[in-house]
Scaffold this active site. Structure first.
Site, PDB file in Angstrom:
ATOM      1  N   SER A 159      41.954  39.145  35.979  1.00  0.00           N
ATOM      2  CA  SER A 159      41.219  38.387  36.987  1.00  0.00           C
ATOM      3  C   SER A 159      40.938  39.253  38.221  1.00  0.00           C
ATOM      4  CB  SER A 159      41.992  37.106  37.328  1.00  0.00           C
ATOM      5  OG  SER A 159      41.179  36.206  38.045  1.00  0.00           O
ATOM      6  N   ASP A 215      36.200  30.845  29.476  1.00  0.00           N
ATOM      7  CA  ASP A 215      36.465  31.305  30.843  1.00  0.00           C
ATOM      8  C   ASP A 215      35.180  31.250  31.658  1.00  0.00           C
ATOM      9  OD1 ASP A 215      37.274  32.592  33.158  1.00  0.00           O
ATOM     10  OD2 ASP A 215      37.767  34.492  32.169  1.00  0.00           O
ATOM     11  N   HIS A 218      40.513  31.036  31.023  1.00  0.00           N
ATOM     12  CA  HIS A 218      40.843  32.151  31.912  1.00  0.00           C
ATOM     13  C   HIS A 218      42.344  32.440  31.938  1.00  0.00           C
ATOM     14  CE1 HIS A 218      40.011  34.913  35.168  1.00  0.00           C
ATOM     15  NE2 HIS A 218      40.917  34.324  35.942  1.00  0.00           N
TER      16      HIS A 218
END
Length: 304
Positions: A165, A247, A279
């Site tokens: 991320s 995601d 995600h």
């Protein structure tokens, strides 16, 4: 006290709220309470915390597997955690579970950098702290650094960077910086970019708030590698870009993969998609897909 001080100025779910009086309130998205370093009884992995910058107090946590013989040298993984640049920790149970698995199953060393979080420490401080972490590792060149575990057991010619991320964004930018300045003392073989956050044409208001010097759009090189004049200096031989089908950042990960492919930098670039998952699922789930993804990471590191 003026009641208006409790008025919300910014709200960025699921990360944080900002009030008129400057208070910051984080959502309970993940546990960021630190857990102590030490022996993980499940895996036999040892860990310790070290200060990497006395000036800032920034620390890192080192993870080491069982050592079979004195002087054994292992690949070194440097990890930058996710959390939107404003939550998460190298010292929490999420990072602990993830890295003890990789370290024990892959027989590697790992270091997770506890970069300072925005907005209390506005971006680009997290980038600078993360860069300082890589420099600190490089200071162990020829076994002359401050940390015995690295001097004795880290193979600094087999260094890998990994982030998920926001941490994937940091990983990319640290690798570019390493190549741009010609960092000596270690060799970055590859980077693992997992469910990465990058920018688009529309303004990302949270990033703009966390980084007051940024437009929050794709004209910022940190958010859009395509406009970074140093992209061609990306310091690695291999890249794997991981995305998840469900995601919301999936297409940004694919765009990053395509940018690297067109630029010809980063050496061999691979794309790996997990179907049916969201995600950073692998940080919170222990299902078959998470197992496959983590084994893919280990294979990437162990390839000679």
């Amino acid at each position: 006290m003026d009641s208006t001080t409790n008025d919300l100025v910014h709200e960025f779910p699921p990360f944080l709220k900002v009030y008129k009086d400057g208070r910051v309130e984080r959502y309970a998205l993940m546990s960021t309470d630190p857990i102590p370093a030490g022996l993980d009884p499940k895996t036999g992995v040892q860990s310790k915390d070290v200060i990497i910058s006395p000036e800032t107090g920034v620390k890192a946590r080192i993870f080491m597997p069982k050592i079979d013989q004195p002087g054994q040298k292992l690949p070194l993984l440097i990890h930058y955690h996710g959390g939107g640049f404003c939550i998460g920790s190298a010292l929490d149970n999420v990072t602990w579970n993830f890295l003890t698995y990789l370290v024990s199953q892959g027989n590697i060393m790992a270091i997770s950098v506890e970069y300072r979080l925005a907005p209390e420490y506005p971006l680009p401080i997290a980038y600078d702290d993360s860069w300082a972490g890589l420099q600190w590792v490089a200071s162990h060149f020829n076994g002359s650094g401050p940390e015995p575990w690295i001097n004795e057991h880290a193979d600094l010619n087999r260094v890998f960077l990994l982030g998920e991320s926001a941490g994937a964004n940091i990983t990319h930018n640290v690798a570019v910086r390493a190549g741009a300045v010609g960092l000596v003392g270690l060799k970055v073989i590859g980077i693992l970019i997992v469910h990465p956050f990058f920018g688009v044409k529309e303004t990302d208001e949270m990033y703009k708030y966390l980084c007051p010097t940024s437009s929050g759009r794709d004209d910022d090189p940190r958010l859009n590698p395509a406009v970074d004049p140093n992209l061609g200096k990306l310091a690695c031989q291999r890249v794997t870009v991981f995305v998840a089908e469900k995601d919301w950042l999936r297409n940004r990960g694919q765009a990053y993969y395509e940018i690297l492919g067109k630029s010809g930098c980063g050496g061999t670039v691979e794309f790996f998609e997990t179907k049916g998952e969201e995600h950073c699922f692998h940080m919170f789930k222990n299902n078959e897909e998470a197992e496959i993804l983590k084994k893919k990471m280990i294979d990437f590191i162990k390839v000679e």
